[in-house]
Design a protein around this motif. Sequence first.
Motif, PDB file in Angstrom:
ATOM      1  N   SER A 227       0.815  -1.206   0.000  1.00 32.53           N
ATOM      2  CA  SER A 227       0.000   0.000   0.000  1.00 32.53           C
ATOM      3  C   SER A 227       0.855   1.266   0.000  1.00 32.53           C
ATOM      4  O   SER A 227       0.374   2.326   0.359  1.00 32.53           O
ATOM      5  CB  SER A 227      -0.906   0.004   1.231  1.00 32.53           C
ATOM      6  OG  SER A 227      -0.128   0.019   2.403  1.00 32.53           O
ATOM      7  N   LEU A 228       2.138   1.157  -0.411  1.00 30.02           N
ATOM      8  CA  LEU A 228       3.025   2.298  -0.327  1.00 30.02           C
ATOM      9  C   LEU A 228       4.057   2.225  -1.439  1.00 30.02           C
ATOM     10  O   LEU A 228       4.604   1.169  -1.757  1.00 30.02           O
ATOM     11  CB  LEU A 228       3.751   2.309   1.039  1.00 30.02           C
ATOM     12  CG  LEU A 228       4.742   3.446   1.277  1.00 30.02           C
ATOM     13  CD1 LEU A 228       4.051   4.783   1.259  1.00 30.02           C
ATOM     14  CD2 LEU A 228       5.472   3.212   2.596  1.00 30.02           C
TER      15      LEU A 228
ATOM     16  N   ASN B  82       0.438   6.909  -1.204  1.00 28.84           N
ATOM     17  CA  ASN B  82      -0.468   5.951  -0.574  1.00 28.84           C
ATOM     18  C   ASN B  82      -1.216   5.225  -1.678  1.00 28.84           C
ATOM     19  O   ASN B  82      -2.121   5.778  -2.309  1.00 28.84           O
ATOM     20  CB  ASN B  82      -1.420   6.682   0.369  1.00 28.84           C
ATOM     21  CG  ASN B  82      -2.330   5.716   1.116  1.00 28.84           C
ATOM     22  OD1 ASN B  82      -2.296   4.504   0.886  1.00 28.84           O
ATOM     23  ND2 ASN B  82      -3.155   6.249   2.013  1.00 28.84           N
TER      24      ASN B  82
ATOM     25  N   ASP C 219      -3.977   6.780   5.641  1.00 24.36           N
ATOM     26  CA  ASP C 219      -2.943   6.173   6.496  1.00 24.36           C
ATOM     27  C   ASP C 219      -1.924   7.246   6.912  1.00 24.36           C
ATOM     28  O   ASP C 219      -1.729   8.245   6.209  1.00 24.36           O
ATOM     29  CB  ASP C 219      -2.232   5.036   5.752  1.00 24.36           C
ATOM     30  CG  ASP C 219      -1.719   3.984   6.716  1.00 24.36           C
ATOM     31  OD1 ASP C 219      -1.578   4.298   7.923  1.00 24.36           O
ATOM     32  OD2 ASP C 219      -1.471   2.846   6.273  1.00 24.36           O
TER      33      ASP C 219
ATOM     34  N   TYR D 166       2.094   7.742   8.046  1.00 23.49           N
ATOM     35  CA  TYR D 166       3.394   7.086   7.905  1.00 23.49           C
ATOM     36  C   TYR D 166       4.401   7.776   8.817  1.00 23.49           C
ATOM     37  O   TYR D 166       4.491   9.009   8.852  1.00 23.49           O
ATOM     38  CB  TYR D 166       3.869   7.152   6.449  1.00 23.49           C
ATOM     39  CG  TYR D 166       2.868   6.549   5.471  1.00 23.49           C
ATOM     40  CD1 TYR D 166       2.866   5.189   5.204  1.00 23.49           C
ATOM     41  CD2 TYR D 166       1.915   7.359   4.845  1.00 23.49           C
ATOM     42  CE1 TYR D 166       1.954   4.638   4.324  1.00 23.49           C
ATOM     43  CE2 TYR D 166       0.998   6.822   3.968  1.00 23.49           C
ATOM     44  CZ  TYR D 166       1.009   5.458   3.702  1.00 23.49           C
ATOM     45  OH  TYR D 166       0.107   4.920   2.836  1.00 23.49           O
TER      46      TYR D 166
ATOM     47  N   ARG E  69       0.585  12.166   6.913  1.00 24.89           N
ATOM     48  CA  ARG E  69      -0.724  11.544   6.739  1.00 24.89           C
ATOM     49  C   ARG E  69      -1.176  11.768   5.285  1.00 24.89           C
ATOM     50  O   ARG E  69      -1.195  12.900   4.797  1.00 24.89           O
ATOM     51  CB  ARG E  69      -1.743  12.155   7.711  1.00 24.89           C
ATOM     52  CG  ARG E  69      -3.097  11.481   7.734  1.00 24.89           C
ATOM     53  CD  ARG E  69      -3.990  12.164   8.782  1.00 24.89           C
ATOM     54  NE  ARG E  69      -5.288  11.535   8.882  1.00 24.89           N
ATOM     55  CZ  ARG E  69      -5.544  10.482   9.642  1.00 24.89           C
ATOM     56  NH1 ARG E  69      -4.586   9.942  10.383  1.00 24.89           N
ATOM     57  NH2 ARG E  69      -6.761   9.960   9.698  1.00 24.89           N
TER      58      ARG E  69
ATOM     59  N   PRO F  29      -5.784   8.106   0.167  1.00 23.08           N
ATOM     60  CA  PRO F  29      -5.524   7.120  -0.890  1.00 23.08           C
ATOM     61  C   PRO F  29      -5.256   7.821  -2.222  1.00 23.08           C
ATOM     62  O   PRO F  29      -5.938   8.763  -2.609  1.00 23.08           O
ATOM     63  CB  PRO F  29      -6.796   6.283  -0.931  1.00 23.08           C
ATOM     64  CG  PRO F  29      -7.393   6.427   0.424  1.00 23.08           C
ATOM     65  CD  PRO F  29      -7.076   7.811   0.869  1.00 23.08           C
TER      66      PRO F  29
ATOM     67  N   PRO G 194       3.694   2.277   8.092  1.00 22.22           N
ATOM     68  CA  PRO G 194       2.290   2.717   8.038  1.00 22.22           C
ATOM     69  C   PRO G 194       1.593   2.400   9.361  1.00 22.22           C
ATOM     70  O   PRO G 194       1.775   1.315   9.929  1.00 22.22           O
ATOM     71  CB  PRO G 194       1.699   1.915   6.884  1.00 22.22           C
ATOM     72  CG  PRO G 194       2.875   1.350   6.139  1.00 22.22           C
ATOM     73  CD  PRO G 194       3.955   1.175   7.140  1.00 22.22           C
TER      74      PRO G 194
END
Length: 468
Positions: A2-3, A28, A34, A36, A56, A59, A90
């Motif tokens: 997801s990163l 993201n 999310d 980080y 922060r 998406p 995350p």
Amino acid sequence: MSLWTSLEPASSTVDPGGSTKVRLRLRNTGDVVDEYRFEPVGDIAPWTTVEPQALRLYPGTTGTVELTFAPPRTPDAAAGPNAYAVQVTPTEHPEATTVPEGNLTITPFTEVRAELVPPTVKGRFRGRPRLAVDNLGNTKLTASISGSDNGDHLSYDIHPGNVQIEPGQAAFVRATLKPRQIIWFGSKEQRPYSLAVQRSGAKSQLVEGTYVQRGFLPRWLATFLGVFMALAITFVMLWLAYKPQVRSAATEKLQEAGVSTLPPSPSASLPLPPPSVPAQAPPQEAPAPTPTEKPAGGGSGSGGGSEKKKETKAPDVTAATAVTRLAADDPGVRHICYRAYETGEGWQKPVCDGAMAGTVGQNRPIKSLNLAVSGTKGVNGNEFVHVKEWLNPWTSVADGVDLYLGSTKADDPYMLAFGINVGEGTVCQNAHIHNQSWLGLQCNKPPSYIFGGTLDQSLWLEAVKFTV
């Protein structure tokens, strides 16, 4: 995953004492908002800062953080490429932690510090200064040492002539200065000189010092000898000019009477002894028994006993004995002699001026140290022993007198550390600890003392070196 991350640039260069910045971009790629968090890892992490430390992202959005590298201008900032990394964690998906890596090249720099210990030496025939060379740069130092003076009054014996010193380390170079002409009579003279530290492709670094050359005999003695010789020559001249004429009246009377004073002929010699008195031969001595022979005779009677030789044990050679001899052979120069008492072995022979006392890697703790100095106006010290604290008060002795630290009794504990100081000037020490290496040469800054050894009760002192 997801990163997504990217370092811009992936490789960069920085000078020690300066700083440089690298941009870290991340996106993201998940479907939830999310946060980080960023943490530098690796050898250069202490010199790395991240701004901001948390980010922060929604998406599909992209964010940027800035990495700042600021290595200090010290030997710890090793020259050359250094890998670094940033751990990105995350908050919502900690299992998706990623660690992007980059490369930071630290440029080399050279910084050398040299100092003469002591800066002024005295002597009639030689002087023995020491040159301390410290490598304060972040690369290995290779240099040669040479000496010079105005007028070419001195010759130089330097050992070692070339040194290689790792970053953050130091080396001691011994130099022996010898005057080309001896001052037989008169007062002392000062001879300024310099030792040059020469690196390839760089200008020589000169360290100035002074050699005070003393006269072999004082001026008043030269005046006394001159006056004495003049008086002796005057007396001889007067004696030759007014020598009395002595004649023997007895000789004149003999000549007038015609009596000869020549010795008699062999035929007119003294008579031999009468036959009734035989001539006796000189007594002959009985030959002495060899070392392997045993005296003859039985176990009874007045003459049958065997004699035992009394053996005289030579006195121990202490540190004071050694430093007194060294000072007599080399007057006007500071010296320190010392010896170690090892567990199970006893006292070693004294050593002097930087030699090792004790043993390394043989599990023989030092229980006691014996030290003596010359030319420093005395020495004082204290000791730290196993399962105890410092033994107070400090013990002080004058030049040429034995100083004892610790105890040689069987039930007394062994030594872990010591503190030492001299009355005038600097004292340096290097200690070797059990299961460790030499701790490195360290010198005090008068009037403070120098500490050597460890306070860890699981270790002990194995070997020492001292210089003044």
